[in-house]
Design a protein around this motif. Sequence first.
Motif, short mmCIF file in Angstrom:
data_model
loop_
_atom_site.label_atom_id
_atom_site.label_comp_id
_atom_site.label_asym_id
_atom_site.label_seq_id
_atom_site.Cartn_x
_atom_site.Cartn_y
_atom_site.Cartn_z
N SER A 418 0.97 -1.03 -0.08
CA SER A 418 0.08 -0.11 -0.03
C SER A 418 0.90 1.27 0.01
O SER A 418 0.47 2.33 -0.63
CB SER A 418 -0.90 0.15 1.30
N VAL A 419 1.67 1.29 0.74
CA VAL A 419 2.83 2.34 0.84
C VAL A 419 3.51 2.66 -0.26
O VAL A 419 3.62 3.87 -0.87
CB VAL A 419 3.92 2.31 2.02
N LEU A 420 4.01 1.66 -1.02
CA LEU A 420 4.72 1.69 -2.57
C LEU A 420 3.53 2.00 -3.43
O LEU A 420 4.01 3.24 -4.24
CB LEU A 420 5.12 0.34 -2.78
N LEU A 421 2.61 1.80 -3.35
CA LEU A 421 1.54 2.08 -4.66
C LEU A 421 0.99 3.55 -4.32
O LEU A 421 0.84 4.25 -5.40
CB LEU A 421 0.25 1.18 -4.32
N VAL A 422 0.80 3.86 -2.92
CA VAL A 422 0.39 5.36 -2.84
C VAL A 422 1.50 6.28 -3.24
O VAL A 422 1.09 7.41 -3.86
CB VAL A 422 -0.17 5.48 -1.32
N ALA A 423 2.59 6.02 -2.80
CA ALA A 423 3.77 7.06 -3.00
C ALA A 423 4.02 6.99 -4.58
O ALA A 423 4.51 8.14 -4.95
CB ALA A 423 5.02 6.18 -2.29
N GLY A 424 4.09 5.91 -5.15
CA GLY A 424 4.41 5.64 -6.51
C GLY A 424 3.32 6.74 -7.39
O GLY A 424 3.57 7.35 -8.22
N VAL A 425 1.94 6.34 -7.19
CA VAL A 425 0.94 7.09 -7.70
C VAL A 425 1.22 8.55 -7.64
O VAL A 425 1.12 9.35 -8.43
CB VAL A 425 -0.39 6.65 -7.41
N GLY A 426 1.48 9.06 -6.34
CA GLY A 426 1.58 10.29 -6.02
C GLY A 426 2.64 11.08 -6.98
O GLY A 426 2.46 12.02 -7.40
N LEU A 427 3.81 10.39 -6.86
CA LEU A 427 5.12 10.88 -7.75
C LEU A 427 4.75 10.88 -9.03
O LEU A 427 4.96 11.76 -9.77
CB LEU A 427 6.13 9.96 -7.36
#
Length: 863
Positions: A418-427
Amino acid sequence: MLRLTLAQMRRSIGRLTAAGIAIAIGTAFVAATLVAGGVIERTSYDAVSASFADADLVVVPDADVLTEPALEQLRGLPGVVAADGQTGQWLELASGTRSTYREVTPRASHPRLESQDVVEGRLPEASGEVSLPSEVAERLRVGTGDELTLRREVWTPGADVEDGGTWSTQDEDVVVVGLTEDSAGAFADTGGSVVAFPDDVLAWTATAGGEVTYATGLVAVDDGVDVGTVRATVADALPQGVVVRTVDEQAEIRTRELTGDEDVFTAIVLGFAGVALLVAGLVITNTFQVLVAQRTRLLALLRCVGADRSQLRRSVLTEATILGVGGSLVGIVSGVALAQVLLTVLGGLNPEVPLPSVVVMTPAVVLAPLVVGTLVTVLAALSPARAATRVAPLAALRPADAPAVTSRAGRPRLVVASVLLVAGVGLLLVAALGLSRISPVLALGVGLLGGALSFVGVLVGAVFWVPGVVGRVGALLGRTGPAARLASANAVRNPRRTAATSTALLIGVTLVAMMSTGAASARTTLGEQLEAEFPVDVALGRESSDAQEQVVTDALVETVAAVEGVETVLPLRTPVLRLADGDAADTSTTTGAYVGSRDELTRLLRAPEQVEGLADDTIVVGERTATDLGLDDGQLVEVSAVDEATGEPVGDGSASLTVVVSTLKYGTVVTPATLEATGADVPVDEVWVRLADDADVAGTVADLQDAVAESPVWVSGAALERAMFQRVIDTLLAVVVGLLAAAVVIALIGVANTLSLSVIERRRESATLRAIGLSRRQLRGTLAVEGMVIAGVGALLGSVLGLLYGWAGSATVLSVVGEVRLEVPWRDLALVLVVAVGAGLLASVLPGRAAARTSPVQALAVD
């Protein structure tokens, strides 16, 4: 244990072959890429060293110190046979109506410093003589003894500083005394050089820019003389800062400079090889899971007779090592063979490029794929090897149930995903929604980081959501019959394995869909920008503005219109207009203009909105031209025609027009009525052409050039640029899809392995179903539906992810160009889905046959 391991490998040769193919495909990419990089480097080295002919030393100055007097000094040094400077000019050569621009270099002072071979006639021996490359002579239709015109631009300084100076064109007649061939490829990038008498080249260079200086110098050393001694002597004779190198040293330096981009190319292709190896690793993991499941009883018996866990682990890892080495060797041979075939084909298609006839084997070509392939195989087998040692000897005598996902192990994975997905989508959103307008390089870096993080998050969390998607799709298909319902239930019985198999396919499909989407969006976006920047497909005009005769005649227009592929032809007049501000009559400026009616231009231009405001009382001004001239939209100007050279009026009238600033980039447009109002008599001197939408652009433009070859007109336009741009995108896309298709093929092997493992684990269940009435056909149908669901879901999810990543990448990279048009490559996505589902069906054939062959009684008698 080694003999037992080898015996087990012989019994499982079929399944190991499938895994070996997976690893061989990945290592073949690595080997072929390394070979290609070596060929590129070797070809560049040969081309660079060929430009030095048979010299021994290369002189590289750090400033304009290598002049003709300095070379004369070098020629007098002991041990020096000859010394020349490397210089050249690009000049126009003309013969009748045919012309070409070519590099002109001086004849070498010694045969050892001449890099081209004479195939007919001789080299220049006096002023006014030249030798031509054979293909240049053929293009100009001249031979030895013929004359041609050499045309060059000469700068004449003014009488004082304020006057500056002027450029003028000077023609000089020269005689062709020989034909040359660039057999070594010294001028491979220019197609050969015209050789002229040294005094002529020096005179031409001096008139163009003052004193002649050389970027490099070549020195030939006498036979039997130590090159190192002469090198030191030459260095001492030249000013401090001049570097004297051997030919090999200079060639290596220049090769590294030239192949910097090729290293990037090699890295990109190795990246695709890495994707293939990653997918191969997932497939190998599934393969060894199948093997461990098949050998559960054997492993349990080995534990019972004294084999410890470390021995079983070593047995599995030894098998993986042997498989990795064998598959890697097959991949190396295949990759090198593929590179050799391509080298042979390219050598036949491009004989003018001095490619090596055979690939050069280096330690890296063998060791790198071997080590990488073996390492990936061993790492992929670690989990199955560990699983083989976890079960107690007595418990292992009965086949284990399929493992399930536990919530305890799943919570940390879910958090990380979840952390990786949210951070990646934000970037990704930051990069795509405006960062590129601030810094394109930073936006690209942020976008790549965001894409990588989000995709890793998707892969880490695949075990949570992929089985759910597979189950829902299977539930929909379950309404078609009992076989589909069984397939739906079986597909999600082992979520980890289902997720791993579907994810292997998802990786390849995501990348294929991403590249297809990015290419489609780039083609549309940049195509629209090209149409706005260059709205005319093809333009023809007279070569020289000094020509007095009428070149663009009605006959020429009819000839152009008759060429196949031409849709619309518009003859144009291009007067020079003076625009005077209506409010300040003493403020005026001149600009070129095109004369045409709004209806004619609308039919011809690719961006017809650029002349939307054209009328008899308006003048359309390109936005950049308006900025340069200081004109505003709606401004009133007084327009009259003037002579381009003198600026004197050529008509007896003028017209008051309103400025309309349009999206046209440069230039101005007026109607025929406006030109008539100025009283100027301007002949037609250009022809604009629009090609049919289905025309072969390259072929049509070539036909146009041939049709007007005997007339002194130039042919140019954006159609060729657009076509070239589209060919580049299509070629790159084809290469990328071809590379990534290997990952898809490997992933489909994983589907077959997963189904095989399902058959092993469900032997008793399948027997029970057969005993209560399920036919062999229905049993095979169950596995077929399961295979299609797993493959289809992986392809569908990969297509969706690829579409989103492709859009994000296009918005990030192309936003600096203009408004981004996001496209959906429906055909490509549909093709991927069809191929994946069909391949999933094909992958179920062998497992289905194995399940159907086992009789119910035999399967029920396992215990």
